[in-house]
Design a protein around this motif. Structure first.
Motif, PDB file in Angstrom:
ATOM      1  N   ASN A 119      -4.626   5.586   2.518  1.00 24.19           N
ATOM      2  CA  ASN A 119      -4.204   6.075   3.768  1.00 24.19           C
ATOM      3  C   ASN A 119      -4.995   5.314   5.375  1.00 24.19           C
ATOM      4  OD1 ASN A 119      -2.033   7.820   3.535  1.00 24.19           O
ATOM      5  ND2 ASN A 119      -3.374   9.178   2.660  1.00 24.19           N
ATOM      6  N   LYS A 120      -6.399   5.160   4.624  1.00 24.43           N
ATOM      7  CA  LYS A 120      -7.468   4.617   5.550  1.00 24.43           C
ATOM      8  C   LYS A 120      -7.116   3.219   5.828  1.00 24.43           C
ATOM      9  CE  LYS A 120     -11.100   7.888   5.048  1.00 24.43           C
ATOM     10  NZ  LYS A 120     -12.672   7.852   4.359  1.00 24.43           N
ATOM     11  N   LYS A 121      -6.788   2.485   4.797  1.00 23.13           N
ATOM     12  CA  LYS A 121      -6.493   0.965   4.815  1.00 23.13           C
ATOM     13  C   LYS A 121      -5.007   0.846   5.424  1.00 23.13           C
ATOM     14  CE  LYS A 121      -8.432  -0.402   0.684  1.00 23.13           C
ATOM     15  NZ  LYS A 121      -8.330  -0.889  -0.852  1.00 23.13           N
ATOM     16  N   MET A 122      -4.048   1.817   5.361  1.00 25.68           N
ATOM     17  CA  MET A 122      -2.834   1.513   6.068  1.00 25.68           C
ATOM     18  C   MET A 122      -2.945   2.139   7.436  1.00 25.68           C
ATOM     19  SD  MET A 122      -0.333   3.578   2.965  1.00 25.68           S
ATOM     20  CE  MET A 122       1.225   3.553   3.855  1.00 25.68           C
ATOM     21  N   THR A 123      -3.680   2.818   7.725  1.00 23.80           N
ATOM     22  CA  THR A 123      -4.041   3.228   9.275  1.00 23.80           C
ATOM     23  C   THR A 123      -4.634   2.034  10.103  1.00 23.80           C
ATOM     24  OG1 THR A 123      -4.460   5.571   8.811  1.00 23.80           O
ATOM     25  CG2 THR A 123      -5.391   4.760  10.968  1.00 23.80           C
ATOM     26  N   LEU A 172       0.720  -1.215   0.145  1.00 23.76           N
ATOM     27  CA  LEU A 172       0.019   0.060   0.035  1.00 23.76           C
ATOM     28  C   LEU A 172       0.778   1.167  -0.002  1.00 23.76           C
ATOM     29  CD1 LEU A 172      -2.647  -1.121   2.597  1.00 23.76           C
ATOM     30  CD2 LEU A 172      -3.127  -0.748   0.079  1.00 23.76           C
ATOM     31  N   ALA A 173       1.801   1.175   0.707  1.00 20.97           N
ATOM     32  CA  ALA A 173       2.947   2.293   0.830  1.00 20.97           C
ATOM     33  C   ALA A 173       3.519   2.677  -0.449  1.00 20.97           C
ATOM     34  CB  ALA A 173       3.906   2.102   1.877  1.00 20.97           C
ATOM     35  N   LYS A 194      -9.943  12.199  -8.383  1.00 20.77           N
ATOM     36  CA  LYS A 194      -9.812  10.795  -8.592  1.00 20.77           C
ATOM     37  C   LYS A 194      -8.453  10.347  -7.685  1.00 20.77           C
ATOM     38  CE  LYS A 194      -9.989   6.652 -11.326  1.00 20.77           C
ATOM     39  NZ  LYS A 194     -10.294   6.326 -12.956  1.00 20.77           N
ATOM     40  N   ILE A 195      -7.409  10.895  -7.987  1.00 19.00           N
ATOM     41  CA  ILE A 195      -6.131  10.642  -7.310  1.00 19.00           C
ATOM     42  C   ILE A 195      -6.259  10.852  -5.847  1.00 19.00           C
ATOM     43  CG2 ILE A 195      -3.621  10.937  -7.366  1.00 19.00           C
ATOM     44  CD1 ILE A 195      -3.935  11.869 -10.304  1.00 19.00           C
ATOM     45  N   LEU A 196      -6.618  12.052  -5.298  1.00 23.59           N
ATOM     46  CA  LEU A 196      -6.882  12.206  -4.142  1.00 23.59           C
ATOM     47  C   LEU A 196      -7.931  11.268  -3.250  1.00 23.59           C
ATOM     48  CD1 LEU A 196      -7.147  16.177  -4.262  1.00 23.59           C
ATOM     49  CD2 LEU A 196      -5.230  14.722  -3.413  1.00 23.59           C
ATOM     50  N   ALA A 197      -8.717  10.786  -3.892  1.00 26.04           N
ATOM     51  CA  ALA A 197      -9.724   9.988  -3.291  1.00 26.04           C
ATOM     52  C   ALA A 197      -8.947   8.510  -3.343  1.00 26.04           C
ATOM     53  CB  ALA A 197     -11.283   9.708  -4.318  1.00 26.04           C
ATOM     54  N   GLN A 198      -8.306   8.218  -4.149  1.00 29.20           N
ATOM     55  CA  GLN A 198      -7.385   6.933  -4.016  1.00 29.20           C
ATOM     56  C   GLN A 198      -6.371   7.131  -3.165  1.00 29.20           C
ATOM     57  OE1 GLN A 198      -6.338   6.783  -8.433  1.00 29.20           O
ATOM     58  NE2 GLN A 198      -7.226   4.755  -8.549  1.00 29.20           N
ATOM     59  N   MET A 199      -5.768   8.274  -2.880  1.00 23.33           N
ATOM     60  CA  MET A 199      -4.667   8.370  -1.786  1.00 23.33           C
ATOM     61  C   MET A 199      -5.300   8.209  -0.402  1.00 23.33           C
ATOM     62  SD  MET A 199      -2.501  11.216  -3.352  1.00 23.33           S
ATOM     63  CE  MET A 199      -1.481  11.514  -1.934  1.00 23.33           C
ATOM     64  N   ASP A 200      -6.564   8.894  -0.295  1.00 20.15           N
ATOM     65  CA  ASP A 200      -7.597   8.855   0.977  1.00 20.15           C
ATOM     66  C   ASP A 200      -7.966   7.497   1.605  1.00 20.15           C
ATOM     67  OD1 ASP A 200      -8.875  10.362   3.137  1.00 20.15           O
ATOM     68  OD2 ASP A 200     -10.698   9.334   2.255  1.00 20.15           O
ATOM     69  N   SER A 201      -8.149   6.535   0.300  1.00 18.37           N
ATOM     70  CA  SER A 201      -8.511   5.140   0.563  1.00 18.37           C
ATOM     71  C   SER A 201      -7.414   4.390   1.000  1.00 18.37           C
ATOM     72  CB  SER A 201      -9.216   4.796  -0.699  1.00 18.37           C
ATOM     73  OG  SER A 201      -9.624   3.545  -0.422  1.00 18.37           O
TER      74      SER A 201
END
Length: 250
Positions: free
Chosen positions: A49-53, A17-18, A40-47
């Motif tokens: 980040n949530k998974k990594m958290t 994910l990183a 779209k890119i920002l939404a993917q990054m947010d998703s």
């Protein structure tokens, strides 16, 4: 933080994910350069980040555990700036250490100088508040022994320290010893001895004139110190019993 990050990257899912997030950051930079939409890119990054958290949480970490927390965000606690100069945070810690070593700076405030004329204390406080926007860089507190010159100088020093300026308080006898150490030191050792005295925002020399006069040391290095601080426009305060010191008195 580096150790925590290393442990997190041992988790293959987190590492994948990183890496994916790193690729999206590059895509985001390209989109911004080319003026393209980035939603779209920002939404993917947010998703991601949530998974990594969530993965970090299962490992007992938070995102903050992977980011170093610095006391000084200017030098990141390294003490030295990119131009090779010491950071102010380092100078402050060094000044505190030197003041502790000198052992003469007491916890004195202006309110503790109640034996002094009120107009004099007001004048000193105004000088402190106005620093560094002063039209002068020397103050001489002269008078007979026991009138409270040292207490006033200590109050000024403590005020500067509390305002996060680099302030040093040193007796003339200790200063004289530093001059002698500098005089006898090798070329490689010389810089570290006088540098704090030369560069501090405030240097207080207490009881000037009471020190023994060492040939080729006392007067010569005192003049060098004062001249160097003048050139850097650093504030220097002297307390002295001498009545003929000079005509520049507060």
């Amino acid at each position: 933080a580096e150790q925590n990050k290393h442990l997190a990257y041992q988790n293959q899912e987190y590492l994948n994910l990183a890496n994916e997030l790193g690729g999206l950051k590059i895509d985001l930079a390209k989109a911004r350069i080319n003026g393209l939409k980035e939603d779209k890119i920002l939404a993917q990054m947010d998703s991601l980040n949530k998974k990594m958290t969530l993965i970090l949480k299962k490992m007992g970490f938070t995102n903050n555990d992977l980011n170093p927390i610095f006391d000084c965000n200017i030098c990141n606690d390294e003490g030295i700036l990119s131009n090779g100069e010491y950071c102010n945070c380092f100078k402050q810690r060094l000044a505190k250490k030197l003041n502790d070593i000198n052992g003469v700076l007491e916890e004195i405030e202006f309110k503790d100088c109640d034996k002094q004329p009120e107009n004099l204390i007001d004048k000193l406080e105004k000088i402190c508040v106005s620093f560094p926007n002063l039209k002068f860089n020397k103050i001489i507190l002269s008078g007979a022994s026991g009138v409270g010159k040292t207490r006033m100088a200590q109050a000024i020093t403590n005020y500067f320290i509390k305002k996060d300026f680099v302030a040093l308080f040193i007796s003339s006898a200790r200063l004289n010893q530093d001059f002698l150490n500098y005089h006898l030191a090798s070329i490689d050792e010389k810089q570290g001895i006088l540098e704090p005295l030369l560069t501090s925002d405030l240097l207080v020399i207490d009881d000037l004139g009471a020190e023994p006069k060492l040939k080729n040391v006392t007067n010569e290095y005192l003049l060098y110190l004062i001249n160097s601080r003048n050139q850097k426009d650093k504030l220097t305060i002297f307390t002295t019993n001498l009545t003929h010191f000079c005509n520049l008195t507060i």
